[in-house]
Design a protein around this motif. Sequence first.
Motif, short mmCIF file in Angstrom:
data_model
loop_
_atom_site.label_atom_id
_atom_site.label_comp_id
_atom_site.label_asym_id
_atom_site.label_seq_id
_atom_site.Cartn_x
_atom_site.Cartn_y
_atom_site.Cartn_z
N UNK A 7 7.32 -1.29 -4.02
CA UNK A 7 7.67 -1.05 -2.61
C UNK A 7 6.46 -1.25 -1.72
N UNK A 8 6.73 -1.44 -0.42
CA UNK A 8 5.67 -1.56 0.57
C UNK A 8 5.56 -0.32 1.45
N UNK A 9 6.59 0.50 1.45
CA UNK A 9 6.59 1.69 2.29
C UNK A 9 7.40 2.82 1.68
N UNK A 10 7.01 4.04 2.03
CA UNK A 10 7.71 5.24 1.60
C UNK A 10 8.19 5.97 2.84
N UNK A 11 9.44 6.42 2.80
CA UNK A 11 9.99 7.22 3.88
C UNK A 11 10.38 8.58 3.30
N UNK A 142 22.53 7.98 16.53
CA UNK A 142 23.34 8.46 15.42
C UNK A 142 22.43 9.03 14.34
N UNK A 143 22.57 10.32 14.07
CA UNK A 143 21.78 10.94 13.01
C UNK A 143 22.38 10.70 11.64
N UNK A 144 21.69 11.20 10.64
CA UNK A 144 22.19 11.09 9.27
C UNK A 144 23.58 11.75 9.21
N UNK A 145 24.51 11.20 8.49
CA UNK A 145 24.43 10.20 7.44
C UNK A 145 24.43 8.74 7.92
N UNK A 146 24.45 8.52 9.22
CA UNK A 146 24.33 7.16 9.74
C UNK A 146 22.95 6.61 9.34
N UNK A 147 22.83 5.33 9.07
CA UNK A 147 21.55 4.76 8.62
C UNK A 147 20.50 4.54 9.71
N UNK A 148 20.83 4.81 10.98
CA UNK A 148 19.91 4.48 12.07
C UNK A 148 18.52 5.09 11.90
N UNK A 149 18.43 6.33 11.44
CA UNK A 149 17.12 6.98 11.29
C UNK A 149 16.22 6.17 10.37
N UNK A 150 16.72 5.82 9.20
CA UNK A 150 15.89 5.11 8.22
C UNK A 150 15.64 3.66 8.62
N UNK A 151 16.61 3.03 9.24
CA UNK A 151 16.40 1.66 9.73
C UNK A 151 15.30 1.64 10.79
N UNK A 152 15.27 2.65 11.63
CA UNK A 152 14.26 2.73 12.69
C UNK A 152 12.87 2.97 12.10
N UNK A 153 12.78 3.84 11.10
CA UNK A 153 11.48 4.07 10.45
C UNK A 153 10.96 2.76 9.85
N UNK A 154 11.81 2.06 9.10
CA UNK A 154 11.38 0.80 8.47
C UNK A 154 10.95 -0.22 9.54
N UNK A 155 11.72 -0.33 10.61
CA UNK A 155 11.37 -1.27 11.68
C UNK A 155 10.02 -0.90 12.31
N UNK A 156 9.80 0.38 12.59
CA UNK A 156 8.54 0.80 13.19
C UNK A 156 7.35 0.55 12.26
N UNK A 157 7.58 0.63 10.95
CA UNK A 157 6.50 0.35 10.01
C UNK A 157 6.33 -1.15 9.79
N UNK A 158 7.29 -1.96 10.28
CA UNK A 158 7.20 -3.41 10.12
C UNK A 158 7.52 -3.86 8.70
N UNK A 159 8.39 -3.13 8.03
CA UNK A 159 8.73 -3.41 6.64
C UNK A 159 10.25 -3.57 6.51
N UNK A 160 10.66 -4.57 5.75
CA UNK A 160 12.09 -4.74 5.47
C UNK A 160 12.62 -3.49 4.78
N UNK A 161 13.81 -3.02 5.16
CA UNK A 161 14.35 -1.81 4.52
C UNK A 161 14.38 -1.87 3.00
N UNK A 162 14.69 -3.03 2.44
CA UNK A 162 14.76 -3.14 0.98
C UNK A 162 13.41 -2.98 0.30
N UNK A 163 12.33 -3.02 1.07
CA UNK A 163 10.98 -2.85 0.52
C UNK A 163 10.47 -1.42 0.71
N UNK A 164 11.40 -0.52 1.12
CA UNK A 164 11.05 0.89 1.31
C UNK A 164 11.84 1.76 0.33
#
Length: 182
Positions: A7-11, A142-164
């Motif tokens: 992986x490239x990132x941890x959330x 949209x909070x959890x269980x919607x994916x927006x929280x985690x998608x936003x973290x990955x985007x802010x880190x500049x990492x594809x979600x699949x690499x987190x």
Amino acid sequence: MVDLSSYQGIVFDMDGTLVDSMPAHMEAWRVTCENFGYPFDLDYMYSLGGVPTRQTVVVLNDKFSMDHDPSEVARYKRESWEAMNLEPVIIESTMAVFNHYRPHMAIGIGTGAERPHAEHLLTSHGLLERIDSLVTATDVTHGKPHPETFLTVARQMGIEPSKCVVFEDTEIGRQAARDAGL
């Protein structure tokens, strides 16, 4: 140590995963439920961990056919939490992963907590300045269980979600991570 080298990132989720705050949150919810007439079920409330407070009220209203104002109930719950004046402790096993990978891997936090609470808690433990992204309930539509929280973290880190990879403590959080492709 768990091998996360692919992986490239941890959330990390915050409450219940990185910081042992769930007992205090559950006590604040118990007091709040009593005040507003919701039946309190510890296991059920724990299963809603990660869901933003206002959305939890919507869920409770629906489940128990009530119509309390989500903002009013959320304010009461926050004030109950603050009145306890508790400072949750770090979960050492999760912090070991954080410390092991921090020097060479991006780290973000995706939490259902409101931003002021998250910033206070993370600052008090010296973590806010050590992360690359913090996404709270305040920051998403949209909070959890919607994916927006985690998608936003990955985007802010500049990492594809699949690499987190995500560390979570609830089924709702796991669902949000899965639906985000992390």
